[in-house]
Design a protein around this motif. Structure first.
Motif, PDB file in Angstrom:
ATOM      1  N   ILE A  62       1.420  -5.383   8.073  1.00 21.31           N
ATOM      2  CA  ILE A  62       1.145  -3.959   8.281  1.00 21.31           C
ATOM      3  C   ILE A  62       1.670  -3.151   7.101  1.00 21.31           C
ATOM      4  CG2 ILE A  62       1.762  -1.938   9.686  1.00 21.31           C
ATOM      5  CD1 ILE A  62       1.690  -3.888  12.150  1.00 21.31           C
ATOM      6  N   GLY A  63       2.892  -3.438   6.672  1.00 21.18           N
ATOM      7  CA  GLY A  63       3.468  -2.729   5.531  1.00 21.18           C
ATOM      8  C   GLY A  63       2.682  -2.955   4.250  1.00 21.18           C
ATOM      9  N   LEU A  64       2.202  -4.181   4.060  1.00 20.42           N
ATOM     10  CA  LEU A  64       1.389  -4.491   2.880  1.00 20.42           C
ATOM     11  C   LEU A  64       0.131  -3.638   2.847  1.00 20.42           C
ATOM     12  CD1 LEU A  64       0.735  -6.380   0.429  1.00 20.42           C
ATOM     13  CD2 LEU A  64      -0.440  -7.854   2.082  1.00 20.42           C
ATOM     14  N   VAL A  65      -0.565  -3.555   3.966  1.00 15.18           N
ATOM     15  CA  VAL A  65      -1.810  -2.780   4.014  1.00 15.18           C
ATOM     16  C   VAL A  65      -1.519  -1.290   3.824  1.00 15.18           C
ATOM     17  CG1 VAL A  65      -3.758  -2.086   5.465  1.00 15.18           C
ATOM     18  CG2 VAL A  65      -3.041  -4.476   5.401  1.00 15.18           C
ATOM     19  N   LEU A  66      -0.544  -0.761   4.548  1.00 11.84           N
ATOM     20  CA  LEU A  66      -0.250   0.673   4.443  1.00 11.84           C
ATOM     21  C   LEU A  66       0.272   1.037   3.050  1.00 11.84           C
ATOM     22  CD1 LEU A  66       1.330   1.287   7.943  1.00 11.84           C
ATOM     23  CD2 LEU A  66      -0.880   2.120   7.123  1.00 11.84           C
ATOM     24  N   GLY A  67       1.112   0.185   2.475  1.00 12.28           N
ATOM     25  CA  GLY A  67       1.623   0.449   1.131  1.00 12.28           C
ATOM     26  C   GLY A  67       0.523   0.407   0.084  1.00 12.28           C
ATOM     27  N   THR A  68      -0.349  -0.585   0.184  1.00  8.51           N
ATOM     28  CA  THR A  68      -1.449  -0.709  -0.770  1.00  8.51           C
ATOM     29  C   THR A  68      -2.423   0.456  -0.628  1.00  8.51           C
ATOM     30  OG1 THR A  68      -1.220  -3.110  -0.601  1.00  8.51           O
ATOM     31  CG2 THR A  68      -3.197  -2.287  -1.677  1.00  8.51           C
ATOM     32  N   GLU A  69      -2.720   0.827   0.604  1.00  9.65           N
ATOM     33  CA  GLU A  69      -3.620   1.972   0.829  1.00  9.65           C
ATOM     34  C   GLU A  69      -3.002   3.256   0.291  1.00  9.65           C
ATOM     35  OE1 GLU A  69      -6.691   3.976   1.177  1.00  9.65           O
ATOM     36  OE2 GLU A  69      -6.909   2.028   2.148  1.00  9.65           O
ATOM     37  N   SER A  70      -1.704   3.403   0.421  1.00 13.32           N
ATOM     38  CA  SER A  70      -1.024   4.589  -0.109  1.00 13.32           C
ATOM     39  C   SER A  70      -1.132   4.640  -1.631  1.00 13.32           C
ATOM     40  CB  SER A  70       0.450   4.588   0.312  1.00 13.32           C
ATOM     41  OG  SER A  70       0.557   4.639   1.717  1.00 13.32           O
ATOM     42  N   LEU A  71      -0.918   3.504  -2.284  1.00 14.81           N
ATOM     43  CA  LEU A  71      -1.065   3.460  -3.745  1.00 14.81           C
ATOM     44  C   LEU A  71      -2.510   3.722  -4.160  1.00 14.81           C
ATOM     45  CD1 LEU A  71       1.256   0.443  -4.571  1.00 14.81           C
ATOM     46  CD2 LEU A  71       1.659   2.861  -5.097  1.00 14.81           C
ATOM     47  N   GLY A  99     -10.273  -2.463  -4.196  1.00 15.39           N
ATOM     48  CA  GLY A  99     -10.280  -3.913  -4.075  1.00 15.39           C
ATOM     49  C   GLY A  99      -8.897  -4.461  -3.727  1.00 15.39           C
ATOM     50  N   ALA A 100      -7.859  -3.836  -4.267  1.00 21.29           N
ATOM     51  CA  ALA A 100      -6.495  -4.243  -3.933  1.00 21.29           C
ATOM     52  C   ALA A 100      -6.225  -4.048  -2.445  1.00 21.29           C
ATOM     53  CB  ALA A 100      -5.487  -3.456  -4.768  1.00 21.29           C
ATOM     54  N   VAL A 101      -6.731  -2.967  -1.883  1.00 21.13           N
ATOM     55  CA  VAL A 101      -6.592  -2.729  -0.444  1.00 21.13           C
ATOM     56  C   VAL A 101      -7.330  -3.813   0.332  1.00 21.13           C
ATOM     57  CG1 VAL A 101      -7.048  -1.130   1.457  1.00 21.13           C
ATOM     58  CG2 VAL A 101      -6.330  -0.241  -0.764  1.00 21.13           C
ATOM     59  N   THR A 102      -8.493  -4.209  -0.160  1.00 26.11           N
ATOM     60  CA  THR A 102      -9.258  -5.260   0.495  1.00 26.11           C
ATOM     61  C   THR A 102      -8.486  -6.577   0.508  1.00 26.11           C
ATOM     62  OG1 THR A 102     -11.308  -4.171  -0.151  1.00 26.11           O
ATOM     63  CG2 THR A 102     -11.472  -6.476   0.531  1.00 26.11           C
ATOM     64  N   PHE A 103      -7.844  -6.934  -0.614  1.00 24.95           N
ATOM     65  CA  PHE A 103      -7.000  -8.126  -0.643  1.00 24.95           C
ATOM     66  C   PHE A 103      -5.909  -8.032   0.429  1.00 24.95           C
ATOM     67  CE2 PHE A 103      -8.210  -8.993  -5.209  1.00 24.95           C
ATOM     68  CZ  PHE A 103      -8.674 -10.287  -5.000  1.00 24.95           C
ATOM     69  N   ALA A 104      -5.248  -6.890   0.497  1.00 25.73           N
ATOM     70  CA  ALA A 104      -4.170  -6.701   1.471  1.00 25.73           C
ATOM     71  C   ALA A 104      -4.700  -6.798   2.899  1.00 25.73           C
ATOM     72  CB  ALA A 104      -3.487  -5.354   1.236  1.00 25.73           C
ATOM     73  N   ALA A 105      -5.844  -6.163   3.156  1.00 30.08           N
ATOM     74  CA  ALA A 105      -6.413  -6.173   4.504  1.00 30.08           C
ATOM     75  C   ALA A 105      -6.848  -7.579   4.909  1.00 30.08           C
ATOM     76  CB  ALA A 105      -7.594  -5.205   4.581  1.00 30.08           C
ATOM     77  N   LEU A 106      -7.440  -8.333   3.991  1.00 32.39           N
ATOM     78  CA  LEU A 106      -7.845  -9.706   4.302  1.00 32.39           C
ATOM     79  C   LEU A 106      -6.624 -10.590   4.557  1.00 32.39           C
ATOM     80  CD1 LEU A 106     -10.830 -10.205   1.820  1.00 32.39           C
ATOM     81  CD2 LEU A 106     -10.929  -9.884   4.316  1.00 32.39           C
ATOM     82  N   THR A 107      -5.558 -10.372   3.793  1.00 32.70           N
ATOM     83  CA  THR A 107      -4.313 -11.099   4.023  1.00 32.70           C
ATOM     84  C   THR A 107      -3.757 -10.770   5.406  1.00 32.70           C
ATOM     85  OG1 THR A 107      -3.816 -11.123   1.660  1.00 32.70           O
ATOM     86  CG2 THR A 107      -1.960 -11.467   3.167  1.00 32.70           C
ATOM     87  N   ALA A 108      -3.755  -9.485   5.757  1.00 33.64           N
ATOM     88  CA  ALA A 108      -3.276  -9.070   7.078  1.00 33.64           C
ATOM     89  C   ALA A 108      -4.144  -9.657   8.185  1.00 33.64           C
ATOM     90  CB  ALA A 108      -3.235  -7.541   7.166  1.00 33.64           C
ATOM     91  N   LEU A 109      -5.440  -9.708   7.946  1.00 32.12           N
ATOM     92  CA  LEU A 109      -6.354 -10.301   8.925  1.00 32.12           C
ATOM     93  C   LEU A 109      -6.027 -11.780   9.131  1.00 32.12           C
ATOM     94  CD1 LEU A 109      -8.879  -9.816  10.697  1.00 32.12           C
ATOM     95  CD2 LEU A 109     -10.239 -10.493   8.720  1.00 32.12           C
ATOM     96  N   ALA A 110      -5.756 -12.498   8.045  1.00 35.29           N
ATOM     97  CA  ALA A 110      -5.389 -13.909   8.150  1.00 35.29           C
ATOM     98  C   ALA A 110      -4.081 -14.073   8.921  1.00 35.29           C
ATOM     99  CB  ALA A 110      -5.282 -14.534   6.750  1.00 35.29           C
ATOM    100  N   VAL A 111      -3.104 -13.224   8.629  1.00 40.01           N
ATOM    101  CA  VAL A 111      -1.833 -13.271   9.361  1.00 40.01           C
ATOM    102  C   VAL A 111      -2.078 -13.008  10.845  1.00 40.01           C
ATOM    103  CG1 VAL A 111       0.401 -12.105   9.683  1.00 40.01           C
ATOM    104  CG2 VAL A 111      -0.378 -12.694   7.379  1.00 40.01           C
ATOM    105  N   GLY A 112      -2.868 -11.977  11.139  1.00 40.32           N
ATOM    106  CA  GLY A 112      -3.188 -11.664  12.533  1.00 40.32           C
ATOM    107  C   GLY A 112      -3.889 -12.817  13.233  1.00 40.32           C
ATOM    108  N   ALA A 113      -4.805 -13.453  12.545  1.00 39.33           N
ATOM    109  CA  ALA A 113      -5.516 -14.590  13.137  1.00 39.33           C
ATOM    110  C   ALA A 113      -4.553 -15.744  13.419  1.00 39.33           C
ATOM    111  CB  ALA A 113      -6.641 -15.053  12.214  1.00 39.33           C
TER     112      ALA A 113
END
Length: 121
Positions: A62-71, A99-113
């Protein structure tokens, strides 16, 4: 000019950081949407009683996605300030930041899965 002391400078930095934090959660639709998704997954974590380690991974995701989206938001605002009209190079910069946000979101999706699929099975 008098140099401010270290502690006063750190307190001001924290004040500015929280001002930016609250500005993001009040005004940026992508952050608001991602906070809602984070809330859903937090609720799921309580519902399924995920382990301490799973909580750690979920919070980091969650922090990865929110931090990346903020940047990404900061980069987009800088680009719009520097070059308000369309420019191909500015568009490329914004696309890369997105695209960096997409990397973070896909990583978060994998963690969630990895966390939640076993609970659903």
């Amino acid at each position: 000019m008098k140099k401010e002391n270290f502690i006063v400078g750190r307190i001001k930095s924290i004040k500015y950081a929280f001002a930016g934090f609250f500005l993001l959660i009040r005004t940026e639709h992508a952050i608001i949407s991602q906070l809602i998704i984070a809330g859903v997954f937090t609720g799921m974590g309580f519902y399924f009683g995920i382990s301490r380690e799973e909580w750690i991974w979920q919070i980091l995701a969650i922090g990865l996605v929110l931090g990346t989206e903020s940047l990404n938001t900061a980069i987009e605002k800088i680009c719009d300030f520097i070059h308000p009209e369309y420019h191909q190079n500015i568009g490329t910069i914004k696309d890369v930041a997105s695209g960096a946000v997409t990397f973070a979101a896909l990583t978060a999706l994998a963690v969630g899965a990895l966390i939640y699929i076993p609970y659903f099975l």
